[in-house]
Scaffold this motif. Structure first.
Motif, PDB file in Angstrom:
ATOM      1  N   GLU A   1       5.296   4.489  -3.361  1.00 46.61           N
ATOM      2  CA  GLU A   1       6.143   3.702  -2.459  1.00 46.61           C
ATOM      3  C   GLU A   1       5.427   2.457  -1.966  1.00 46.61           C
ATOM      4  OE1 GLU A   1       7.125   6.693   0.406  1.00 46.61           O
ATOM      5  OE2 GLU A   1       9.143   6.903  -0.399  1.00 46.61           O
ATOM      6  N   GLN A   2       4.154   2.637  -1.561  1.00 49.81           N
ATOM      7  CA  GLN A   2       3.391   1.465  -1.090  1.00 49.81           C
ATOM      8  C   GLN A   2       3.292   0.416  -2.188  1.00 49.81           C
ATOM      9  OE1 GLN A   2      -0.442   2.446   0.517  1.00 49.81           O
ATOM     10  NE2 GLN A   2       0.447   3.842   2.020  1.00 49.81           N
TER      11      GLN A   2
ATOM     12  N   THR B   1       6.510  -1.468  -2.760  1.00 49.59           N
ATOM     13  CA  THR B   1       6.720  -2.514  -1.754  1.00 49.59           C
ATOM     14  C   THR B   1       6.010  -3.797  -2.172  1.00 49.59           C
ATOM     15  OG1 THR B   1       6.800  -0.815  -0.063  1.00 49.59           O
ATOM     16  CG2 THR B   1       6.496  -3.068   0.704  1.00 49.59           C
ATOM     17  N   GLU B   2       4.820  -3.637  -2.789  1.00 47.43           N
ATOM     18  CA  GLU B   2       4.099  -4.830  -3.263  1.00 47.43           C
ATOM     19  C   GLU B   2       4.923  -5.590  -4.291  1.00 47.43           C
ATOM     20  OE1 GLU B   2       0.135  -4.303  -4.761  1.00 47.43           O
ATOM     21  OE2 GLU B   2      -0.317  -2.921  -3.120  1.00 47.43           O
TER      22      GLU B   2
ATOM     23  N   ILE C   1       8.413  -5.527  -4.714  1.00 44.20           N
ATOM     24  CA  ILE C   1       9.645  -6.112  -4.179  1.00 44.20           C
ATOM     25  C   ILE C   1       9.362  -7.129  -3.079  1.00 44.20           C
ATOM     26  CG2 ILE C   1      11.786  -5.569  -2.968  1.00 44.20           C
ATOM     27  CD1 ILE C   1      12.308  -3.484  -4.652  1.00 44.20           C
ATOM     28  N   GLY C   2       8.392  -6.815  -2.225  1.00 48.54           N
ATOM     29  CA  GLY C   2       8.130  -7.698  -1.089  1.00 48.54           C
ATOM     30  C   GLY C   2       7.163  -8.824  -1.415  1.00 48.54           C
ATOM     31  N   GLY C   3       6.463  -8.726  -2.545  1.00 49.69           N
ATOM     32  CA  GLY C   3       5.383  -9.675  -2.853  1.00 49.69           C
ATOM     33  C   GLY C   3       5.873 -11.035  -3.269  1.00 49.69           C
TER      34      GLY C   3
END
Lengths: 398, 260
Positions: free
Chosen positions: A389-390, A393-394, A396-398
């Motif tokens: 999950e972490q 996030t990198e 999609i959010g990066g």
């Protein structure tokens, strides 16, 4: 669940204790956890968490309605909350201490977590008539049955397919490379699933295209293998118009023409080809193979309407309902007695892609499950889901 | 009172952590969440993106709202003024979600923008689901909230001040800079608080018209959605709280709250 029994055994032992304490229901069995011995009168209500398309009440298509007949027959009024991802479903089932919802159509990556956390109750499959007709693989599969204790009944299964617009994508793709390879002619018009479990799709692609990484199972990834999958997803990002988490989102983008190719469920193909005006899409399982899901109706261990939930599980397992869901959703039913109905309704040619009753089809899919640190090699060097999950996030959010 | 208690729990729970095996919250104070926030560059990137777009939206809104507010407050006749005020408030009558989805339709590949460009024989633009789309949607959404404080502060300036300024030989730019702007500043700052804080806390627009994550999306995923790590969500939620605290303190110094 191939050889990581030790941790699951420990987890399910813990779950048994929790379930035995929390389980309501009738008289005790012989030493096993307490399960309901007979289905009592309905409580008048049933609150479900479901994948979109699993509980149709005729509002999408008047012909597809297996909720109203259930309500009329049992007096259980059905309320449904759609979950977009397995993670959202796990969360919903824990709301209100597990009392908010009576049951869930959980995929294999959610079932393990729900069982380990004691969120779901053991089920007496003898009360579910349709169960006897299930594909043997799906009667007591490791994702919903631990040490012979059933925590639910199988529903539908199928593949995460590659969907494409037949007018815009030619020649027809045969590989996932159209949404993974940076030289894809459809850059900026692709769609990918917005849940961390999508890392497995990248890993499956690498299994074929970079054999030197030694990936054998896309849910059992060591750190270097996970890093390679994350790198692939980061490199994929420019190709992706939008990560979808709700099926409706993908349907909208394919309808507007913003997207022409993407990872999808059979549900999207079903809606896009039948809506007005239809979008000419097709769904395939590419040469690299596909991840998939086998879903299970599970009952909350704190269900407020357990009799209605049992009635629902019984209803959902009948050949007629299973055939109806399968035809609407494009999924394959667990109950093999529904295969004849599908063939009769659709004809042999149209029924063939369902692989109904075909045990080898379900075995060839890499079904969603929760990645754990222990992947059976005794080294505990696989990466568990919280890290997935972490890392996602990198992406999609990066 | 209830609100303050909730805020206090938010503050405390940011220092708890999640047990990775059982997915339950461990009620022991520690800095784990903040260490992850600091160590993983992606969270810094998301924070910078959120604050950056919030600032961009705020500046754009002020630049759009100020001339319009000035015109409505000081130049327009009473009927035109009423028409302007009505047209600014009109979008507020429809739901927030309706307005976001409207922008999605306007900006998508076959949407109004590209249709218009096509009719004018211009090249089409591909800004749907980008940060530009987010910027446009936010700017539109919060414009009324920026317009009204500025309008109120401009209307309050006595006409005699402007006459005095011009009597003493000040040209229009000088009057704007030395008389109007200082007097309107509290209104501008008050409006900017709205657009800045509303953008900072939003999590629906970024994923609906865009394809990226704001702080709010990570918080949502941790509290209600994907990751279910409530303490981590609480820790990240403190970032916008801190940013807003600083912003509000700065705003108080220029007297913005007198204009509210």
């Amino acid at each position: 669940m191939r050889g990581k029994r030790s941790i699951l055994a420990a987890l399910s032992a813990a779950a048994l204790v929790g379930a035995a304490c929390g389980g309501g229901g009738g008289g005790g069995g012989s030493g096993g956890p307490k399960v309901l011995q007979s289905i009592g009168p309905g409580e008048g209500q049933l609150n479900l968490v479901a994948w979109i398309g699993y509980t149709e009440d005729g509002s999408t298509d008047p012909k597809s309605d297996w909720v109203h007949p259930f309500e009329q027959q049992t007096g259980c009024k059905v309320n449904v909350k759609y979950g977009d991802t397995s993670d959202a479903m796990v969360n919903l089932m824990r709301q209100g201490g597990g009392t908010s919802y009576d049951g869930v159509s959980a995929s294999g990556d959610a079932t393990d977590r729900l069982i380990a956390h004691g969120d779901v109750a053991p089920i007496n499959v003898n009360l579910i008539d349709g169960w006897k007709g299930f594909l043997p693989t799906l009667q007591s599969p490791p994702h919903n049955t631990k040490n012979g204790v059933h925590y639910g009944v199988s529903y539908m299964y199928g593949a995460n397919i590659l969907m494409y617009n037949k007018d815009k994508v030619s020649p027809a793709p045969s590989s996932w490379s159209v949404i993974f390879d940076s030289s894809s002619p459809y850059a900026g018009k692709g769609m990918a699933y917005g849940g961390a479990i999508y890392i497995a799709d990248a890993a499956l692609y690498l299994k074929t295209h970079r054999p030197e990484l030694g990936i054998t199972n896309p849910y059992e990834l060591t750190q270097p293998q996970l890093n390679a999958a994350i790198d692939l997803l980061k490199q994929q990002k420019p190709l992706i118009k939008k990560y979808w988490t709700s099926a409706t989102d993908e349907i909208n983008l394919f309808t507007s023409g913003d997207a022409v190719v993407g990872a999808a469920w059979p549900y999207q193909v079903s809606i896009l080809t039948t809506q007005k005006p239809p979008v000419p899409v097709d769904g395939i399982i590419p040469s690299e193979g596909a991840t998939g899901w086998a879903d299970t109706w599970m009952m909350s261990s704190h269900a407020q309407h357990p009799n209605c939930m049992y009635k629902w599980m019984q209803w959902a397992s009948t050949p007629a309902v299973q055939a109806q869901v399968a035809e609407f959703y494009g999924a394959t039913p667990s109950n093999t007695q529904s295969c004849a109905i599908i063939e009769k309704d659709l004809g042999a040619d149209a029924a063939a892609p369902y692989h109904c009753g075909d045990d080898s089809f379900v075995k060839q899919l890499y079904l969603w499950r929760t990645p754990l640190a222990d992947c059976g090699n005794g080294k505990n060097d696989c990466i568990d889901y919280s890290i997935w999950e972490q890392k996602f996030t990198e992406v999609i959010g990066g | 009172m209830v609100y303050l208690a909730a805020l206090a729990i938010l503050l405390v729970s940011a220092f708890w952590r999640l047990d990775p095996l059982s997915f339950s919250v461990v009620h022991r104070l520690g800095l784990t969440n903040f260490q992850i926030l600091w160590r993983e560059s992606v969270y810094r990137k998301i924070a910078v993106r959120t604050v950056g777009i919030s600032a961009g939206v705020t500046i754009t809104d002020v630049l759009l709202a100020f001339p319009l507010a000035y015109y409505a407050a000081r130049l327009a006749g009473s009927r035109l003024k009423a028409a302007i005020l009505l047209s600014v408030t009109l979008p507020l009558w429809s739901s927030y979600l309706v307005r976001i989805y409207a922008w999605r339709l306007i900006l998508d590949r076959q949407g109004l923008v590209n249709w218009t460009l096509h009719k004018l024989h211009l090249a089409s633009v591909d800004i749907s689901f980008t940060n530009w789309a987010i910027w446009i949607a936010f700017t539109y959404l919060w414009l009324p909230f920026v317009f009204f404080p500025i309008y109120a502060s401009l209307e309050r300036i006595p006409g005699s001040f402007l006459e005095a300024s011009s009597d003493m030989g000040a040209k229009w730019p000088m009057t704007l800079r030395r008389v109007i702007l200082p007097l309107a500043l509290p209104g501008i700052v008050a409006g900017s608080i709205f657009s800045f804080s509303l953008t900072l806390g939003d999590y629906i627009t970024p994923t609906t018209v865009g394809n990226t994550q704001f702080i709010g999306n990570v918080v949502y995923n941790n509290v209600l959605g994907v990751a279910s790590n409530q303490p981590f969500g609480a820790a990240f939620a403190l970032v916008p709280v801190a940013v807003m605290a600083i912003y509000l303190l700065a705003a108080r110094r220029v007297g913005a709250f007198e204009a509210l």
